[in-house]
Scaffold this motif. Structure first.
Motif, short mmCIF file in Angstrom:
data_model
loop_
_atom_site.label_atom_id
_atom_site.label_comp_id
_atom_site.label_asym_id
_atom_site.label_seq_id
_atom_site.Cartn_x
_atom_site.Cartn_y
_atom_site.Cartn_z
N GLU A 127 0.59 -1.20 -0.03
CA GLU A 127 0.11 0.00 -0.08
C GLU A 127 0.78 1.16 -0.16
O GLU A 127 1.48 1.49 0.98
CB GLU A 127 -0.89 0.09 1.23
CG GLU A 127 -1.99 -0.74 1.32
CD GLU A 127 -3.22 -0.42 0.98
OE1 GLU A 127 -3.33 1.10 0.44
OE2 GLU A 127 -4.41 -0.94 0.60
N LYS A 128 0.91 1.88 -1.14
CA LYS A 128 1.82 3.11 -1.46
C LYS A 128 1.52 4.32 -0.26
O LYS A 128 2.32 5.02 0.38
CB LYS A 128 1.68 3.73 -2.63
CG LYS A 128 2.19 2.89 -3.68
CD LYS A 128 3.03 3.60 -4.87
CE LYS A 128 3.97 2.76 -5.52
NZ LYS A 128 3.70 1.51 -6.03
N SER A 129 0.20 4.58 0.27
CA SER A 129 -0.23 5.67 1.01
C SER A 129 0.30 5.18 2.45
O SER A 129 0.31 6.27 3.11
CB SER A 129 -1.87 5.52 1.20
OG SER A 129 -2.20 4.60 1.84
N ILE A 130 0.73 3.99 2.80
CA ILE A 130 1.19 3.75 4.07
C ILE A 130 2.55 4.04 4.51
O ILE A 130 3.55 3.69 3.76
CB ILE A 130 0.77 2.28 4.54
CG1 ILE A 130 -0.58 1.90 4.49
CG2 ILE A 130 1.62 1.75 5.91
CD1 ILE A 130 -1.01 0.63 5.01
N GLU A 131 2.75 5.27 5.41
CA GLU A 131 4.15 5.54 5.57
C GLU A 131 4.70 4.87 6.98
O GLU A 131 5.97 4.82 6.98
CB GLU A 131 3.98 7.14 6.17
CG GLU A 131 3.88 8.12 4.89
CD GLU A 131 3.65 9.50 5.38
OE1 GLU A 131 4.81 10.06 6.13
OE2 GLU A 131 2.73 9.89 5.27
N VAL A 132 3.89 4.21 7.79
CA VAL A 132 4.38 3.84 8.91
C VAL A 132 3.92 2.71 9.19
O VAL A 132 2.53 2.32 9.18
CB VAL A 132 4.11 4.64 10.18
CG1 VAL A 132 4.91 4.37 11.54
CG2 VAL A 132 4.18 6.20 10.00
N VAL A 133 4.49 1.47 9.82
CA VAL A 133 3.86 0.15 10.05
C VAL A 133 4.32 -0.15 11.60
O VAL A 133 5.58 -0.04 12.04
CB VAL A 133 4.64 -0.99 9.06
CG1 VAL A 133 4.03 -2.30 9.44
CG2 VAL A 133 4.19 -0.24 7.63
N HIS A 134 3.27 -0.87 12.21
CA HIS A 134 3.78 -1.22 13.65
C HIS A 134 3.49 -2.60 13.53
O HIS A 134 2.49 -3.23 12.79
CB HIS A 134 2.29 -0.85 14.34
CG HIS A 134 2.39 0.78 14.48
ND1 HIS A 134 2.15 1.22 16.07
CD2 HIS A 134 2.50 1.71 14.27
CE1 HIS A 134 2.59 2.36 15.92
NE2 HIS A 134 2.45 2.90 14.86
N VAL A 135 4.64 -3.29 14.21
CA VAL A 135 4.56 -4.70 14.02
C VAL A 135 4.16 -5.47 15.37
O VAL A 135 5.07 -5.06 16.46
CB VAL A 135 5.81 -5.06 13.68
CG1 VAL A 135 6.22 -6.83 13.52
CG2 VAL A 135 6.47 -4.62 12.04
N CYS A 136 2.98 -5.73 15.49
CA CYS A 136 2.53 -6.26 16.74
C CYS A 136 2.24 -8.23 16.82
O CYS A 136 1.30 -8.50 17.21
CB CYS A 136 1.30 -5.71 16.97
SG CYS A 136 1.45 -4.06 17.07
N THR A 137 3.24 -8.61 16.03
CA THR A 137 2.92 -10.24 15.89
C THR A 137 3.51 -10.78 17.03
O THR A 137 4.46 -10.27 17.78
CB THR A 137 3.78 -10.31 14.71
OG1 THR A 137 5.10 -10.41 14.53
CG2 THR A 137 3.18 -9.84 13.53
N PRO A 138 3.74 -12.11 17.05
CA PRO A 138 4.55 -12.91 18.07
C PRO A 138 6.06 -12.43 17.60
O PRO A 138 6.47 -12.36 16.60
CB PRO A 138 4.09 -14.40 17.80
CG PRO A 138 2.71 -14.16 17.33
CD PRO A 138 2.43 -13.11 16.47
#
Ligand code: SOE
Length: 382
Positions: A63-74
């Motif tokens: 997704e081009k519009s996403i600037e920040v990603v939160h990684v909340c996985t195991p």
């Protein structure tokens, strides 16, 4: 402030709490979530009112519009996913631990330096208003030289053999559990507020339950307490429920930390007592709006969270006036606020948040603690 578009990968216990905190900032749009299980992804997206959802996080990264990603996985997925997020040119907020061993952490740190992207680790507990106040008091010299730091992080959600969560399986959480899961918060907080570093450790580990009963269907963190399933299978547990760690700090101070995930009645209690040459302070996360100040020659004090009487440098971390309690969800809000301000500011440094250097530091500390417990010896932190 300009609106920032974000995606959240992982929708178990902590992903939704990231989303709630981000929405409270008022300038973050949650564009999409991803969960490895597409059905769960859909249900969670509906519950959380997020328009787009994916079973494959790679689609979210596209997704081009996403600037920040939160990684909340195991935990075991942090390293590969964070790497891809950075390679996709997006800023990242990773849950703790940053990875499952120091080598992975070092790799991610190198990549962050190369890309110049903003990268934070969710050591949110730093942002309780009175934890910030403790840091400000120590920095101002009010406590004097630090002589000793003692404390614990205790919980009871793994007290029964039938309590189950992915964190119990080293395949998902890494070789250490209680120290990495909750001890890492304590270690991070204590070094952060005191400004001194742990240089030697001696650890004693215990796995109270060598086998546990795993429910046949998967359950989310903490929900096991209300699950009435009689359908379990026995699994071997090779991660610690409990640890006590003796500590030596680089200013000569001594200390100790106990972590326990089977401590009846302790719901989620991080506590520290810090003893200095002028006075002492004590605080715990089950009563986070009060801080005890201990004195030798005059009356002890109880500081109630109130921005009007807190040090001016940390007033910003209290969004409500005295008498209006702030708690766990507010800590993430304050952390994210600093991270997102840094993203908006671009290259200029200046906003305080736990970086990948801090995440890497915790991986090293937890690794040395594990090694000490294994060898039953003092170990130096290199
Ligand atoms: C589970 O032990 C847990 O959710 C931790 O992973 C968190 O970091 C802590 O905040 C609360 O407990």
């Amino acid at each position: 402030m300009k609106k920032i578009n974000t995606g959240v990968i992982g929708t178990g216990f902590i992903g939704p709490s990231h989303i709630e905190a981000l929405r409270r900032l008022g300038y973050v749009n949650i564009i999409a979530t991803a969960d490895i299980n597409k059905k769960v992804a859909k249900e969670k997206a509906e519950q959380l009112n997020v328009d787009k959802f994916y079973g494959d996080y790679k689609e979210l990264l596209a997704e081009k519009s996403i600037e920040v990603v939160h990684v909340c996985t195991p935990n075991h997925l942090h390293y590969p996913i964070v790497k891809e997020v950075l390679l996709a040119g997006k800023h990242v907020v990773c849950e703790k631990p940053l990875a499952i061993n120091p080598e992975q952490g070092r790799d991610l740190l190198k990549l962050v330096k190369k890309t110049g992207l903003v990268a934070a680790v969710h050591f949110n507990l730093r942002f309780y208003p009175l934890v910030q106040q403790a840091k400000a008091m120590i920095e101002a010299g009010e406590i004097g030289d630090i002589l000793a730091i003692n404390g614990s992080y205790q919980q009871d959600w793994l007290l029964y053999r039938t309590d189950y969560n992915w964190r119990l399986e080293s395949e998902f959480s890494g070789k250490s559990r209680a120290v990495v899961d909750i001890g890492s918060h304590w270690l991070d907080m204590v070094e952060y507020i005191s400004g001194i570093k742990i240089e030697k450790v001696y650890a004693d580990f215990c796995t109270f339950f060598k086998t546990r009963k795993k429910p046949v269907k998967s359950i989310e963190t903490y929900t096991g307490k209300i699950l009435k399933s009689s359908d379990y299978k026995d699994i071997k547990i090779n991660t610690e429920d409990y640890a006590t760690v003796l500590l030596r700090f680089n200013n000569g101070a001594h200390g100790s930390m106990t972590v326990n995930q089977a401590a009846a009645g302790r719901k989620n209690r991080l506590a520290f007592e810090l003893y200095g040459t002028k006075m002492s302070i004590a605080w715990n996360s089950e009563n986070p709006n009060e801080m005890w100040i201990g004195k030798r020659d005059s009356k002890n004090e109880l500081l109630i969270k109130d921005p009007s009487i807190m040090n001016s440098s940390v007033r910003q971390y209290s969004s409500y006036p005295g008498g209006h309690a702030e708690g766990f969800p507010d800590t993430s809000k304050q952390l994210f606020n600093n991270v997102y301000k840094q993203i908006s500011a671009g290259k200029e440094p200046g906003f305080d948040f736990p970086t990948f250097e801090d995440g890497y530091r915790e991986l090293i500390l937890c690794d040395v603690i594990f090694d000490s417990a294994l060898k039953e010896k003092w170990k130096e932190v290199k």
